[in-house]
Design a protein around this motif. Structure first.
Motif, PDB file in Angstrom:
ATOM      1  N   ALA A 141      81.045  16.939  23.951  1.00 41.33           N
ATOM      2  CA  ALA A 141      81.547  18.388  23.596  1.00 41.33           C
ATOM      3  C   ALA A 141      80.253  19.358  23.445  1.00 41.33           C
ATOM      4  CB  ALA A 141      83.123  18.912  23.152  1.00 41.33           C
ATOM      5  N   ILE A 142      80.062  18.805  22.417  1.00 44.37           N
ATOM      6  CA  ILE A 142      78.515  19.165  21.750  1.00 44.37           C
ATOM      7  C   ILE A 142      77.101  19.090  22.509  1.00 44.37           C
ATOM      8  CG2 ILE A 142      77.282  19.156  19.339  1.00 44.37           C
ATOM      9  CD1 ILE A 142      79.495  19.530  18.456  1.00 44.37           C
ATOM     10  N   ALA A 143      77.232  18.308  22.444  1.00 43.86           N
ATOM     11  CA  ALA A 143      75.975  17.323  23.914  1.00 43.86           C
ATOM     12  C   ALA A 143      76.154  17.943  25.463  1.00 43.86           C
ATOM     13  CB  ALA A 143      75.905  16.122  23.664  1.00 43.86           C
ATOM     14  N   VAL A 144      77.598  18.350  25.665  1.00 49.98           N
ATOM     15  CA  VAL A 144      77.148  18.883  26.991  1.00 49.98           C
ATOM     16  C   VAL A 144      78.078  19.942  26.864  1.00 49.98           C
ATOM     17  CG1 VAL A 144      78.662  19.357  29.044  1.00 49.98           C
ATOM     18  CG2 VAL A 144      79.029  17.491  28.502  1.00 49.98           C
ATOM     19  N   TYR A 145      78.081  21.078  26.012  1.00 49.21           N
ATOM     20  CA  TYR A 145      77.243  22.218  25.905  1.00 49.21           C
ATOM     21  C   TYR A 145      75.361  22.556  25.497  1.00 49.21           C
ATOM     22  CZ  TYR A 145      76.869  26.704  23.593  1.00 49.21           C
ATOM     23  OH  TYR A 145      76.854  28.103  23.549  1.00 49.21           O
ATOM     24  N   CYS A 146      75.352  21.994  24.603  1.00 51.60           N
ATOM     25  CA  CYS A 146      73.557  22.148  24.413  1.00 51.60           C
ATOM     26  C   CYS A 146      72.857  21.668  25.702  1.00 51.60           C
ATOM     27  CB  CYS A 146      73.285  21.260  24.026  1.00 51.60           C
ATOM     28  SG  CYS A 146      73.884  21.614  21.666  1.00 51.60           S
ATOM     29  N   ALA A 147      73.711  20.846  26.408  1.00 51.96           N
ATOM     30  CA  ALA A 147      72.106  20.626  27.724  1.00 51.96           C
ATOM     31  C   ALA A 147      72.842  21.609  28.736  1.00 51.96           C
ATOM     32  CB  ALA A 147      72.802  19.309  27.795  1.00 51.96           C
ATOM     33  N   LEU A 148      73.834  22.108  28.498  1.00 51.77           N
ATOM     34  CA  LEU A 148      74.157  23.167  30.207  1.00 51.77           C
ATOM     35  C   LEU A 148      74.247  24.384  29.694  1.00 51.77           C
ATOM     36  CD1 LEU A 148      77.913  22.129  31.016  1.00 51.77           C
ATOM     37  CD2 LEU A 148      76.555  22.238  32.419  1.00 51.77           C
ATOM     38  N   ARG A 167      63.796  21.603  25.617  1.00 55.39           N
ATOM     39  CA  ARG A 167      63.145  21.470  24.782  1.00 55.39           C
ATOM     40  C   ARG A 167      64.490  22.205  23.462  1.00 55.39           C
ATOM     41  NH1 ARG A 167      58.005  21.577  21.539  1.00 55.39           N
ATOM     42  NH2 ARG A 167      57.311  20.890  24.356  1.00 55.39           N
ATOM     43  N   ARG A 168      64.713  23.354  24.522  1.00 61.97           N
ATOM     44  CA  ARG A 168      65.874  24.464  22.556  1.00 61.97           C
ATOM     45  C   ARG A 168      67.093  24.145  22.927  1.00 61.97           C
ATOM     46  NH1 ARG A 168      62.844  28.532  25.534  1.00 61.97           N
ATOM     47  NH2 ARG A 168      64.745  28.932  27.629  1.00 61.97           N
ATOM     48  N   ALA A 169      67.317  23.038  24.338  1.00 59.23           N
ATOM     49  CA  ALA A 169      68.695  22.519  24.069  1.00 59.23           C
ATOM     50  C   ALA A 169      68.944  20.891  23.455  1.00 59.23           C
ATOM     51  CB  ALA A 169      68.788  21.786  25.903  1.00 59.23           C
ATOM     52  N   ASP A 226      72.942  13.428  14.495  1.00 63.97           N
ATOM     53  CA  ASP A 226      71.557  11.991  15.624  1.00 63.97           C
ATOM     54  C   ASP A 226      72.291  12.000  16.193  1.00 63.97           C
ATOM     55  OD1 ASP A 226      73.291  11.016  13.195  1.00 63.97           O
ATOM     56  OD2 ASP A 226      72.264   9.640  13.526  1.00 63.97           O
ATOM     57  N   SER A 227      73.915  12.017  16.379  1.00 67.40           N
ATOM     58  CA  SER A 227      74.510  11.441  17.492  1.00 67.40           C
ATOM     59  C   SER A 227      74.658  12.724  18.311  1.00 67.40           C
ATOM     60  CB  SER A 227      76.056  10.920  16.847  1.00 67.40           C
ATOM     61  OG  SER A 227      75.567   9.913  16.005  1.00 67.40           O
ATOM     62  N   THR A 228      75.082  14.231  17.793  1.00 69.23           N
ATOM     63  CA  THR A 228      74.987  15.097  19.037  1.00 69.23           C
ATOM     64  C   THR A 228      73.566  14.779  19.744  1.00 69.23           C
ATOM     65  OG1 THR A 228      74.762  16.252  17.431  1.00 69.23           O
ATOM     66  CG2 THR A 228      76.794  15.821  17.762  1.00 69.23           C
ATOM     67  N   GLY A 229      72.463  14.783  19.473  1.00 69.50           N
ATOM     68  CA  GLY A 229      71.056  14.673  19.664  1.00 69.50           C
ATOM     69  C   GLY A 229      71.095  14.074  20.450  1.00 69.50           C
ATOM     70  N   ALA A 230      70.875  12.560  19.970  1.00 68.07           N
ATOM     71  CA  ALA A 230      71.188  11.300  20.846  1.00 68.07           C
ATOM     72  C   ALA A 230      71.836  11.969  22.791  1.00 68.07           C
ATOM     73  CB  ALA A 230      71.453  10.043  20.974  1.00 68.07           C
ATOM     74  N   ILE A 231      73.027  11.942  21.736  1.00 70.21           N
ATOM     75  CA  ILE A 231      73.733  11.843  23.604  1.00 70.21           C
ATOM     76  C   ILE A 231      73.213  12.942  24.218  1.00 70.21           C
ATOM     77  CG2 ILE A 231      76.150  13.045  24.470  1.00 70.21           C
ATOM     78  CD1 ILE A 231      76.896  11.573  21.672  1.00 70.21           C
ATOM     79  N   CYS A 232      72.895  14.043  23.985  1.00 68.21           N
ATOM     80  CA  CYS A 232      72.468  15.221  24.494  1.00 68.21           C
ATOM     81  C   CYS A 232      71.029  14.910  24.872  1.00 68.21           C
ATOM     82  CB  CYS A 232      72.007  16.747  23.471  1.00 68.21           C
ATOM     83  SG  CYS A 232      71.357  17.618  24.392  1.00 68.21           S
ATOM     84  N   GLY A 233      70.257  13.897  24.367  1.00 70.62           N
ATOM     85  CA  GLY A 233      68.728  13.799  24.722  1.00 70.62           C
ATOM     86  C   GLY A 233      69.437  12.905  25.696  1.00 70.62           C
ATOM     87  N   ASN A 234      70.525  11.760  26.158  1.00 69.01           N
ATOM     88  CA  ASN A 234      70.619  10.932  27.354  1.00 69.01           C
ATOM     89  C   ASN A 234      70.981  11.848  28.671  1.00 69.01           C
ATOM     90  OD1 ASN A 234      72.880   8.569  25.190  1.00 69.01           O
ATOM     91  ND2 ASN A 234      70.210   8.477  25.363  1.00 69.01           N
ATOM     92  N   LEU A 235      71.571  12.924  27.897  1.00 68.23           N
ATOM     93  CA  LEU A 235      71.827  13.221  29.266  1.00 68.23           C
ATOM     94  C   LEU A 235      71.122  13.890  30.417  1.00 68.23           C
ATOM     95  CD1 LEU A 235      75.008  15.249  28.195  1.00 68.23           C
ATOM     96  CD2 LEU A 235      75.007  13.809  30.082  1.00 68.23           C
ATOM     97  N   LEU A 236      69.960  15.339  29.417  1.00 70.16           N
ATOM     98  CA  LEU A 236      69.050  15.822  29.783  1.00 70.16           C
ATOM     99  C   LEU A 236      67.798  14.555  30.619  1.00 70.16           C
ATOM    100  CD1 LEU A 236      68.193  17.934  26.419  1.00 70.16           C
ATOM    101  CD2 LEU A 236      69.661  19.065  28.828  1.00 70.16           C
ATOM    102  N   GLY A 237      67.379  13.369  29.846  1.00 71.34           N
ATOM    103  CA  GLY A 237      66.348  12.498  29.877  1.00 71.34           C
ATOM    104  C   GLY A 237      67.231  11.519  31.398  1.00 71.34           C
TER     105      GLY A 237
END
Length: 354
Positions: free
Chosen positions: A280-287, A293-295, A307-318
């Motif tokens: 949820a955190i990763a999805v929220y930040c990506a959206l 960069r800011r996400a 690190d886990s929320t950052g990794a998941i968010c980075g997977n989504l953004l990438g």
């Protein structure tokens, strides 16, 4: 949308960029969050200023750009899936992905018990930098100490036999590769969820992994971030016991629709220590943040499992933007960047042969 059966040259190039972006983006988010994992938001701001972390900062030993078990396990997921794909293509033997991914996790487990590559090691097991032990999850370690291989046809919705009460984020954080393999989103969901049962038996623990893989699969096909999440949520709703994961995704979507991203809003979604909260955190930040960069920075500046929320968010953004969307100066300082790029390109090349 990406045509899996007849990809054009342009579509193939986009697919390769998204695979590379997902793996590199996840590693960047991991490296951004690692130095502030277990650190409160107030302490992060005291150490790094009112905006918190604004780039890669030194971790243990003063080294910048180090990754953790999140990236390590993601890469071993890739290795297992690529080997399964090769086996099916060369020998015509399908259905072995579950055991091969489990064997790949076994090789990761060895890296956490050995000081370096044993003689004769090959593949990822031959990479010395992957033998670093950086706060691996207890459920992953205890689960892999058992010799359990999930049944690819097993019914979902009931507690699994390994760590049946665990829904920690150690399953979701490693599951992006299931969505990168050009299989339909529902297949990626089922594969990721069943593989997650290797270590996490609580339905929310493995459903969050499945939903994440489905979101990634939709992104690879060219869907928008919001569209990918909504479609994954509809898929998730087919399964009994989905409500906790579904509610977390809905909360992230609703919060993103309100705009005005802040670290305090991130923390209303939880700490990210369990699967549905990390997703949820990763999805929220990506959206909520259109700027990559800011996400990524938003996804790590909180009191939880950064690190886990950052990794998941980075997977989504990438997976959404491709590797060209990742900040170049962060990639330059990323541990294992060259090897991660090779792993990504090998996976894309293998999956394009089908």
């Amino acid at each position: 949308m990406y045509d899996r059966l007849n990809p054009s040259w342009e579509a193939t190039a986009i697919y390769r960029a998204r695979v590379r972006g997902a793996l590199l983006g996840g590693a960047v988010g991991d490296a951004l969050g690692y130095p502030v994992e277990f650190v409160s938001l107030d302490r992060i701001r005291a150490l790094h200023g009112a905006r918190g972390v604004t780039g890669l900062v030194p971790g243990a030993g003063g080294v910048v750009g180090r990754v953790t078990d999140d990236t390590q396990m993601t890469l071993f997921t890739v290795e297992g899936l690529r080997q399964a794909h090769q086996r099916e293509r060369h020998k015509g033997i399908g259905g072995g992905w579950s055991r091969l991914v489990r064997e790949a996790y076994g090789r990761w487990f060895d890296t956490q018990r050995l000081s370096g590559p044993p003689e004769g090691a090959d593949g990822l097991a031959a990479q010395p930098w992957l033998y670093a032990r950086r706060a691996p999850g207890n459920a992953c370690l205890s689960g892999l100490a058992q010799d359990f291989v999930p049944d690819p046809q097993a019914e979902l919705g009931r507690p699994g036999p390994v760590n049946s009460d665990s829904k920690g984020c150690g399953a979701v954080m490693r599951s992006a590769p299931f969505g990168l393999t050009r299989v339909p989103a529902d297949t990626a969901f089922a594969m990721a969820a069943r593989s997650a049962q290797t270590t996490h038996g609580h339905p929310t623990g493995y459903y969050s992994a499945g939903a994440f893989a489905a979101i990634v699969a939709h992104l690879v096909e060219g869907d928008s971030l919001e569209g990918a999440v909504l479609r994954a949520a509809r898929l998730l709703a087919r399964y009994p016991g989905h409500e906790e994961t579904t509610d977390a995704l809905r909360e992230a979507l609703d919060l993103a629709a309100e705009g005005s991203p802040t670290a305090e809003r991130v923390e209303t979604l939880g700490g990210g220590w369990v699967g549905e909260q990390a997703l949820a955190i990763a999805v929220y930040c990506a959206l909520v943040e259109p700027d990559v960069r800011r996400a990524l920075l938003l996804s790590v500046n909180h009191s939880g499992d950064s690190d886990s929320t950052g990794a998941i968010c980075g997977n989504l953004l990438g997976a959404h933007h491709g590797d060209h969307g990742m900040p170049h100066e962060w990639l330059e300082r990323l541990e294992g960047r060259a090897e991660i790029t090779v792993v990504a390109d090998d996976l894309a090349a293998e999956c394009l042969r089908s």
